[in-house]
Motif scaffolding. Structure first.
Motif, PDB file in Angstrom:
ATOM      1  N   THR A  36      19.964  -1.915  -6.399  1.00  0.00           N
ATOM      2  CA  THR A  36      19.399  -1.107  -7.474  1.00  0.00           C
ATOM      3  C   THR A  36      20.411  -0.076  -7.966  1.00  0.00           C
ATOM      4  O   THR A  36      20.658   0.057  -9.171  1.00  0.00           O
ATOM      5  N   GLY A  37      20.994   0.679  -7.042  1.00  0.00           N
ATOM      6  CA  GLY A  37      21.927   1.718  -7.445  1.00  0.00           C
ATOM      7  C   GLY A  37      23.163   1.166  -8.121  1.00  0.00           C
ATOM      8  O   GLY A  37      23.613   1.687  -9.157  1.00  0.00           O
ATOM      9  N   THR A  40      22.384  -0.209 -11.596  1.00  0.00           N
ATOM     10  CA  THR A  40      22.224   0.913 -12.526  1.00  0.00           C
ATOM     11  C   THR A  40      23.590   1.401 -13.001  1.00  0.00           C
ATOM     12  O   THR A  40      23.813   1.599 -14.200  1.00  0.00           O
ATOM     13  N   ALA A 231      17.875   5.532  -5.677  1.00  0.00           N
ATOM     14  CA  ALA A 231      17.796   4.081  -5.506  1.00  0.00           C
ATOM     15  C   ALA A 231      17.945   3.738  -4.028  1.00  0.00           C
ATOM     16  O   ALA A 231      18.816   2.968  -3.637  1.00  0.00           O
ATOM     17  N   GLY A 376      17.330  -1.686 -11.901  1.00  0.00           N
ATOM     18  CA  GLY A 376      18.478  -0.812 -12.110  1.00  0.00           C
ATOM     19  C   GLY A 376      18.958  -0.843 -13.553  1.00  0.00           C
ATOM     20  O   GLY A 376      19.285   0.193 -14.142  1.00  0.00           O
TER      21      GLY A 376
END
Length: 446
Positions: A36-37, A40, A231, A376
């Motif tokens: 997710t991080g 993003t 995240a 993300g």
């Protein structure tokens, strides 16, 4: 068999990425170097190459479930279509399912765009019914998909592949693929760094201090940013700004020793179509390019932190029950660790109700690969264009549904999860065939 290893050959543990030290300013601070991080950050830098984005990671890139999952990339999000139609209506149920298709395609596009070598194997997914009750649910799910115009294929018992002919029916979903999640996560980090991303490992975030600009505080430094993205999924319980309603639970996965040719012949369909059991904690299987069987499911317990010991006996039993050819199979390694779940089975992707500069995504309920990466990208697009109207989907929200807390609640939840785990251990995955019994004549549960 190694006790706490990962099924994947992770390569980034001895990284040269430094800790965050001292004070620094950036445009966007991302907490968590999982899928997710990192997605993003990569999406932000793709949309605006001049933006200063910094990722803070408590351990190392791909240290959590993003680097240690079973590598199943497929559609589906939240509850079954039959439930989603009643809960949200046909329009939202259809849009949600199509969103999950778009999530899969987004990951496939990322892999192609950044030339990520992660053993990507396109195919489909087969959800199988272990008993008549689950087969009835399959019929209902297929009817719901037909009513919504969604491409979900019903597979009757007589048309199931050889390695699944002891199940009662199947539902085939696509687009889908399998891949090495550790390689995807680590190389996504590398793609971000080539775009200008800064990653600080061994920099656990202790708190987020509000102010004219928020400040993210670690043990050795401070990072001031215009936006903060949380995240960390199941690890977010220690941060006051993390979304409410996400519960950390520990699940497990394992990988077998390399299979012999007769075993591979019996399971060859699992290379492009993983087998996923219908229901709570039912096992799921897929083959790796180096001829190993990956198994998930079988046990679950509450908790985001602390030692998490896998239960290899259940996973080994599930593998041996899948096919007579695996009667003597042994595991090579196993892993247990936390994922995030919510009360309604949907993730939460949005921003803090009192601090719109704090964004979050988590609680994917086991649908991690496609949903986490695409979530993300959604966060990045919202940061890049805050005036854009997001789609009307039930998981784009400030918090997940409320979860009760306290010793009594935790005790009740622990008992429930123990019940699910025990029920999974009692599940007779494959009935014993009597001499002369045909596939059509079998009525026992799988």
């Amino acid at each position: 068999m190694t006790g706490h290893g990962t099924p994947w050959a992770a390569t980034g543990h001895e990284s040269s990425r430094p800790r965050l030290r001292g004070r620094r300013r950036c445009d966007v601070a991302v907490i968590g170097a999982g899928l997710t991080g990192l997605s993003t950050a990569v999406e932000l830098l793709t949309l605006d190459p001049g933006r200063d984005v910094v990722v803070l990671e408590a351990d190392h890139v791909a240290a959590g479930a993003s680097g240690r999952g079973t590598g199943l990339l497929g559609p589906r999000i939240g509850p079954a279509l039959t439930v989603a139609r009643k809960r949200y209506g046909d329009t939202v149920a259809r849009a949600a399912h199509l969103w999950s298709h778009a999530a899969v395609r987004h990951v496939l596009d990322l892999v192609e765009e950044h030339r990520i070598a992660c053993d990507l194997t396109p195919g489909s997914q087969l959800i199988v019914a272990p008993d008549e009750q689950a087969a009835t649910a399959h019929h209902q799910e297929h009817e719901a998909a037909q009513s919504l115009g969604l491409p979900v294929e019903f597979v009757p018992r007589q048309e199931l592949p050889q390695h699944a002919d002891h199940y009662h029916s199947g539902l085939r979903h696509g687009p889908a693929a399998t891949l090495d999640p550790a390689a995807l996560t680590e190389q996504l980090a590398g793609a971000g760094e080539r775009l200008g991303l800064t990653i600080h490992e061994r920099s656990p975030v202790r708190r987020i201090t509000p102010g004219l600009l928020p400040t993210v505080v670690t043990d050795d430094g401070e990072l001031t940013a215009d936006h903060v993205v949380i995240a960390v999924n199941a690890f977010g319980t220690s941060l006051a700004a993390a979304p409410r309603g996400v519960l950390g639970v520990r699940v497990q996965a394992a990988v077998t020793e390399k299979l012999r040719q007769p075993q591979l012949d019996a399971l060859h369909g699992l290379r492009t179509e993983p087998l996923i059991g219908h229901g709570e904690l039912t096992p799921y299987f897929r083959l790796t390019p180096d001829d190993r069987l990956v198994i998930g499911g079988g046990a679950i317990e509450r908790g985001s932190y602390g030692a998490a010991a896998p239960a290899p006996g259940r996973l080994r039993a599930a593998a041996r029950a899948l096919s007579p050819a695996l009667a003597d199979i042994e595991l090579d390694s196993a892993w247990a660790g936390p994922i995030g779940v919510t009360r309604d089975g949907l993730p939460t992707v949005g921003h803090h109700p009192a601090a719109p500069w704090v964004h979050h995504a988590g609680g994917c309920n086991g649908h991690g690969l496609a949903v986490t990466v695409y979530s993300g990208a959604l966060l990045a697009r919202r940061i890049a264009d805050p005036d854009a109207r997001p789609p009307a989907l039930p998981w784009l929200r400030k918090n997940a549904p409320w979860l009760p807390r306290g010793a009594l609640t935790n005790h009740a939840l622990d008992r429930y999860l123990a019940h699910l785990t025990a029920a999974s251990a009692r599940q007779p995955y494959r009935p014993h065939r009597h001499p002369g019994q045909t596939t059509a004549g079998r009525t026992g549960s799988a």
